[in-house]
Structures are given as structure tokens and as C-alpha cells.
Design a protein around this motif. Structure first.
Motif, PDB file in Angstrom:
ATOM      1  N   LEU A   4       0.863  -1.178   0.000  1.00 10.91           N
ATOM      2  CA  LEU A   4       0.000   0.000   0.000  1.00 10.91           C
ATOM      3  C   LEU A   4       0.899   1.227   0.000  1.00 10.91           C
ATOM      4  N   ASP A   5       0.745   2.053  -1.013  1.00 17.29           N
ATOM      5  CA  ASP A   5       1.597   3.235  -1.172  1.00 17.29           C
ATOM      6  C   ASP A   5       0.704   4.432  -1.497  1.00 17.29           C
ATOM      7  N   ILE A   6       0.539   5.312  -0.513  1.00 14.47           N
ATOM      8  CA  ILE A   6      -0.288   6.515  -0.687  1.00 14.47           C
ATOM      9  C   ILE A   6       0.641   7.713  -0.801  1.00 14.47           C
ATOM     10  N   ARG A   7       0.484   8.481  -1.868  1.00 13.73           N
ATOM     11  CA  ARG A   7       1.391   9.600  -2.131  1.00 13.73           C
ATOM     12  C   ARG A   7       0.601  10.886  -2.380  1.00 13.73           C
ATOM     13  N   GLY A   8       0.863  11.883  -1.544  1.00 18.10           N
ATOM     14  CA  GLY A   8       0.263  13.200  -1.735  1.00 18.10           C
ATOM     15  C   GLY A   8      -1.250  13.197  -1.794  1.00 18.10           C
ATOM     16  N   LEU A   9      -1.897  12.360  -0.987  1.00 18.92           N
ATOM     17  CA  LEU A   9      -3.355  12.255  -1.036  1.00 18.92           C
ATOM     18  C   LEU A   9      -4.019  13.471  -0.396  1.00 18.92           C
ATOM     19  N   VAL A  26      -1.237  13.588   2.343  1.00 26.23           N
ATOM     20  CA  VAL A  26      -0.936  12.420   3.181  1.00 26.23           C
ATOM     21  C   VAL A  26      -0.084  11.422   2.410  1.00 26.23           C
ATOM     22  N   ASP A  27       0.985  10.964   3.038  1.00 21.52           N
ATOM     23  CA  ASP A  27       1.855   9.921   2.489  1.00 21.52           C
ATOM     24  C   ASP A  27       1.896   8.752   3.461  1.00 21.52           C
ATOM     25  N   ILE A  28       1.655   7.541   2.945  1.00 14.60           N
ATOM     26  CA  ILE A  28       1.715   6.328   3.763  1.00 14.60           C
ATOM     27  C   ILE A  28       2.321   5.215   2.924  1.00 14.60           C
ATOM     28  N   GLN A  29       3.276   4.500   3.492  1.00 13.06           N
ATOM     29  CA  GLN A  29       3.820   3.306   2.844  1.00 13.06           C
ATOM     30  C   GLN A  29       3.703   2.145   3.825  1.00 13.06           C
ATOM     31  N   LEU A  30       3.143   1.057   3.344  1.00 13.50           N
ATOM     32  CA  LEU A  30       2.903  -0.105   4.193  1.00 13.50           C
ATOM     33  C   LEU A  30       3.380  -1.356   3.483  1.00 13.50           C
ATOM     34  N   GLU A  31       4.181  -2.157   4.170  1.00 11.75           N
ATOM     35  CA  GLU A  31       4.703  -3.374   3.577  1.00 11.75           C
ATOM     36  C   GLU A  31       3.741  -4.536   3.783  1.00 11.75           C
ATOM     37  N   ASP A  32       3.895  -5.537   2.953  1.00  9.78           N
ATOM     38  CA  ASP A  32       3.033  -6.712   2.997  1.00  9.78           C
ATOM     39  C   ASP A  32       3.049  -7.333   4.392  1.00  9.78           C
ATOM     40  N   GLY A  33       1.861  -7.581   4.949  1.00 11.58           N
ATOM     41  CA  GLY A  33       1.750  -8.194   6.266  1.00 11.58           C
ATOM     42  C   GLY A  33       1.752  -7.214   7.417  1.00 11.58           C
ATOM     43  N   GLN A  34       2.029  -5.939   7.151  1.00 11.17           N
ATOM     44  CA  GLN A  34       2.017  -4.939   8.208  1.00 11.17           C
ATOM     45  C   GLN A  34       0.627  -4.324   8.378  1.00 11.17           C
ATOM     46  N   GLU A 213      -1.688  -2.560  20.339  1.00  8.38           N
ATOM     47  CA  GLU A 213      -1.862  -4.004  20.264  1.00  8.38           C
ATOM     48  C   GLU A 213      -1.688  -4.541  18.847  1.00  8.38           C
ATOM     49  N   ILE A 214      -1.989  -3.718  17.828  1.00  5.90           N
ATOM     50  CA  ILE A 214      -2.106  -4.238  16.466  1.00  5.90           C
ATOM     51  C   ILE A 214      -1.174  -3.566  15.467  1.00  5.90           C
ATOM     52  N   ALA A 215      -0.978  -2.254  15.582  1.00  2.00           N
ATOM     53  CA  ALA A 215      -0.320  -1.491  14.520  1.00  2.00           C
ATOM     54  C   ALA A 215       1.199  -1.633  14.533  1.00  2.00           C
ATOM     55  N   ASP A 216       1.775  -1.850  13.348  1.00  3.83           N
ATOM     56  CA  ASP A 216       3.227  -1.824  13.177  1.00  3.83           C
ATOM     57  C   ASP A 216       3.704  -0.398  12.941  1.00  3.83           C
ATOM     58  N   LYS A 217       2.870   0.379  12.233  1.00  4.44           N
ATOM     59  CA  LYS A 217       3.164   1.782  11.982  1.00  4.44           C
ATOM     60  C   LYS A 217       1.968   2.614  12.427  1.00  4.44           C
ATOM     61  N   ILE A 218       2.232   3.859  12.803  1.00 10.81           N
ATOM     62  CA  ILE A 218       1.168   4.735  13.292  1.00 10.81           C
ATOM     63  C   ILE A 218       1.287   6.103  12.637  1.00 10.81           C
ATOM     64  N   GLY A 219       0.146   6.627  12.197  1.00 11.78           N
ATOM     65  CA  GLY A 219       0.069   7.983  11.698  1.00 11.78           C
ATOM     66  C   GLY A 219      -0.767   8.819  12.655  1.00 11.78           C
ATOM     67  N   ILE A 220      -0.226   9.906  13.139  1.00  7.42           N
ATOM     68  CA  ILE A 220      -0.965  10.815  14.017  1.00  7.42           C
ATOM     69  C   ILE A 220      -1.520  11.941  13.155  1.00  7.42           C
ATOM     70  N   MET A 221      -2.850  12.063  13.131  1.00  3.20           N
ATOM     71  CA  MET A 221      -3.508  12.978  12.209  1.00  3.20           C
ATOM     72  C   MET A 221      -4.071  14.192  12.956  1.00  3.20           C
ATOM     73  N   TYR A 222      -3.859  15.367  12.357  1.00  2.83           N
ATOM     74  CA  TYR A 222      -4.349  16.604  12.956  1.00  2.83           C
ATOM     75  C   TYR A 222      -4.668  17.594  11.849  1.00  2.83           C
ATOM     76  N   GLY A 223      -5.889  18.135  11.874  1.00  2.00           N
ATOM     77  CA  GLY A 223      -6.265  19.163  10.907  1.00  2.00           C
ATOM     78  C   GLY A 223      -6.149  18.715   9.460  1.00  2.00           C
ATOM     79  N   GLY A 224      -6.432  17.452   9.183  1.00  2.00           N
ATOM     80  CA  GLY A 224      -6.394  16.944   7.818  1.00  2.00           C
ATOM     81  C   GLY A 224      -5.031  16.445   7.368  1.00  2.00           C
ATOM     82  N   GLN A 225      -4.004  16.633   8.197  1.00  2.00           N
ATOM     83  CA  GLN A 225      -2.656  16.195   7.838  1.00  2.00           C
ATOM     84  C   GLN A 225      -2.159  15.129   8.809  1.00  2.00           C
TER      85      GLN A 225
END
Length: 311
Positions: A4-9, A26-34, A213-225
Motif C-alpha cells: 500500500l503506497d499513498i502519495r500526496g493524497l 498524506v503519504d503512507i507506505q505499508l509493507e506486505d503483512g504490516q 496491540e495491532i499497529a506496526d506503523k502509526i500515523g498521528i492525524m491533525y487538521g487533515g494532515q
């Protein structure tokens, strides 16, 4: 492998007062199984982010790119995405089970409608039973209408529907809302088991304890970013953005003492500030913060804060 690769959303909604910028760059990169967790205050854009990935925005305009297994899902036709991706590879647990279930059909009819829409040709009865049992519900639930179920039972039905076709990636928007502590623990255990079996999640929640408990990566979101993005370990042990630090300090601990709170209110997304969106609430703001917010690389992701410009 990045699946999963999200770029400049970016996503904006029309309104009578002008466009509302619900998600911005928003940019997010997630590897298989994460799995990834998204946390933040209400109306910060978390649900819009999830709905963008599964292409179920009712009126928003999307810019940017979303790649799933190297395929650009925003460039696909609606029929192609619905036939090959939605619910088969990407599904969603919607926030608010009361609104996700149709009140005039039984639970069994609603399960069968999903299978009909996605042209399932196997043993539908057994598939539905497996999905119901996976969330600790009895098959008698299938005969009932939504109003005959408790809030927790409805929430588990919605989760079972999202798991029905065994997708590779599930977007779960507040999946433990309206559940008591016992059922919440069962759902978390289920998600952890599915993760071990290879399923990935985007978990949207206010509950940072659930994310741990579940997340390998975390995005902290504020004001749409997303103001900070990194591994779960980095976010919890070494939070960098002042907003992330404030969120973690607001959680009660077993050590006692009063949790802190973040003063003020989030910015309006109708006229979002061009400078740092946390500026008016930040206790560490400096003169540079009044300029455009940075997007500085870290060891595991990025942070939008001038305090780390030279680090």
C-alpha cells in the motif's frame, strides 16, 4: 515489499461556504503483512482517509495517488475496482453499525446480498457461518433484523461482513466502539490472529491503547494532515511532534496522577491555515512555525515540525 503506497493524497468536500480540505498531502507506505493505525481528534480526516482508499466518498474530490499491490486504484474504472478489489482485496468496517445495516432485511439476507454483488459461487452458507463464528456470534443471529440485536452484536456483524470474502487488507473505522470491555478484548484478539495469518489492517481509532496491540506503523492525524508517521515503537517511545506528545500525555496511567490535556480547539478545515496547523495550541512554537509547515524525514517516517529541522 510495499503493498500500500499513498502519495500526496488530498481530499476536499464542497460546501456552501467553500471547499472543506478534509485530507491534505498524506503519504503512507505499508509493507506486505504490516498494519497501520491512524489516531487523532474527531473531524481530523481519519474516516475520509479510509473511505478514499476503498473509493466510497459520496461527494469529495480526490487528488494524489493510491497504489495497492503496485496498481493505481484511483485510475481504475468503478466497475473494475468493484469487480476485482472492493471487498475481495480491500474491505471496510464502517463507523456506526446502526447506519451500516439495512433495517428492513435480516442479517442473513444482508450477507447474501454481499455475496451476490461480488458474484460468489462457492458454499455461501458455510462461508457466512464461518464469518459469524469468527466474531463469537451464534448462527441464530442470521435470522434476526438489526433492531433485534444489541449495539455490540451489530458491531460484530459489521466486522464479520468485512471479513466475509477474506480480503488481504481491511480498513477498520472504530471497530471496537460500542463494545463492552470483554467483547472489545475478543475483537482485538481476533484482529491479532488475522494479522498473524497474513491480513493487514488500517485501524482508525481514538484509542491509542488499541493501536499499540495491532499497529506496526502509526500515523498521528491533525487538521487533515498526518503530523507524524513512523513505527509503533518510535511513536510510543520517542514521540516528536508536540501534538503526538500531548495525545500520549492525555492517557491515564497506572502510576496515577492527573492526565494532561491539549488546550484549545482544532483549526477549521474550511479555511485551513497555511502555516503549522497546530500553531495556536502548541506550547513549543517558534517563529518559523508561522511559515509553511515542514515535512521532515525521520528514521522511520516523517514529522511536520520545525523543531527537528537540524536534527
Amino acid at each position: 515489499m510495499v503493498f500500500l503506497d499513498i502519495r500526496g493524497l488530498s481530499v476536499k468536500y464542497p460546501s456552501s461556504s467553500g471547499p472543506v480540505y478534509a485530507v491534505d498531502d498524506v503519504d503512507i507506505q505499508l509493507e506486505d503483512g504490516q498494519s497501520i493505525g491512524i489516531a487523532g481528534e474527531s473531524a481530523c480526516g481519519k474516516s475520509t482517509l479510509g473511505l478514499s482508499i476503498i473509493r466510497m466518498l459520496s461527494s469529495g474530490t480526490i487528488q494524489g495517488n493510491i497504489f495497492f499491490e503496485n496498481d493505481s486504484i484511483l485510475d481504475m474504472s468503478e466497475s473494475d475496482f468493484n469487480e476485482n478489489y472492493r471487498w475481495k482485496k480491500i474491505s471496510m468496517v464502517f463507523q456506526g453499525a446502526m447506519n451500516a445495516l439495512d433495517p428492513v432485511f435480516t442479517i442473513n439476507e444482508q450477507f447474501h446480498e454481499i455475496l451476490k454483488q461480488h458474484h460468489f459461487e462457492g458454499n455461501s452458507k458455510q462461508l457466512i457461518l464461518d464469518a459469524i463464528n469468527s466474531v463469537s456470534l451464534d448462527e441464530n443471529v442470521l435470522k434476526k433484523y438489526p433492531h433485534e440485536l444489541s449495539g455490540g452484536m451489530k458491531q460484530r456483524v459489521v466486522i464479520a461482513m468485512a471479513l466475509l470474502l477474506k480480503p488481504k487488507f481491511v480498513i477498520a473505522d472504530e471497530p471496537t466502539t460500542a463494545l463492552d470491555m470483554l467483547i472489545q478484548a475478543q475483537i482485538i484478539a481476533l484482529l491479532k490472529t488475522l494479522k498473524k495469518e497474513g491480513m493487514s489492517f488500517l485501524l482508525i481509532t481514538h484509542d491509542l491503547a488499541v493501536l499499540s496491540e495491532i499497529a506496526d506503523k502509526i500515523g498521528i492525524m491533525y487538521g487533515g494532515q498526518i503530523v507524524e508517521f513512523g513505527t509503533s515503537e518510535e511513536i510510543y517511545k520517542n514521540p516528536q511532534h508536540p501534538y503526538t506528545q500531548g495525545l500520549l500525555e492525555s492517557i491515564p496511567t497506572l502510576k496515577g496522577g492527573s492526565p494532561k490535556y491539549i488546550k484549545g480547539s482544532p483549526p477549521s478545515l474550511l479555511d485551513a491555515p497555511t502555516a503549522c496547523r497546530f500553531l495556536e495550541r502548541c506550547p513549543l512554537a517558534i517563529e518559523k512555525c508561522k511559515k509553511l509547515p515542514p515535512k521532515l524525514a525521520t528514521k522511520t517516517g516523517y514529522v511536520r515540525c520545525w523543531l527537528y529541522e537540524d536534527k
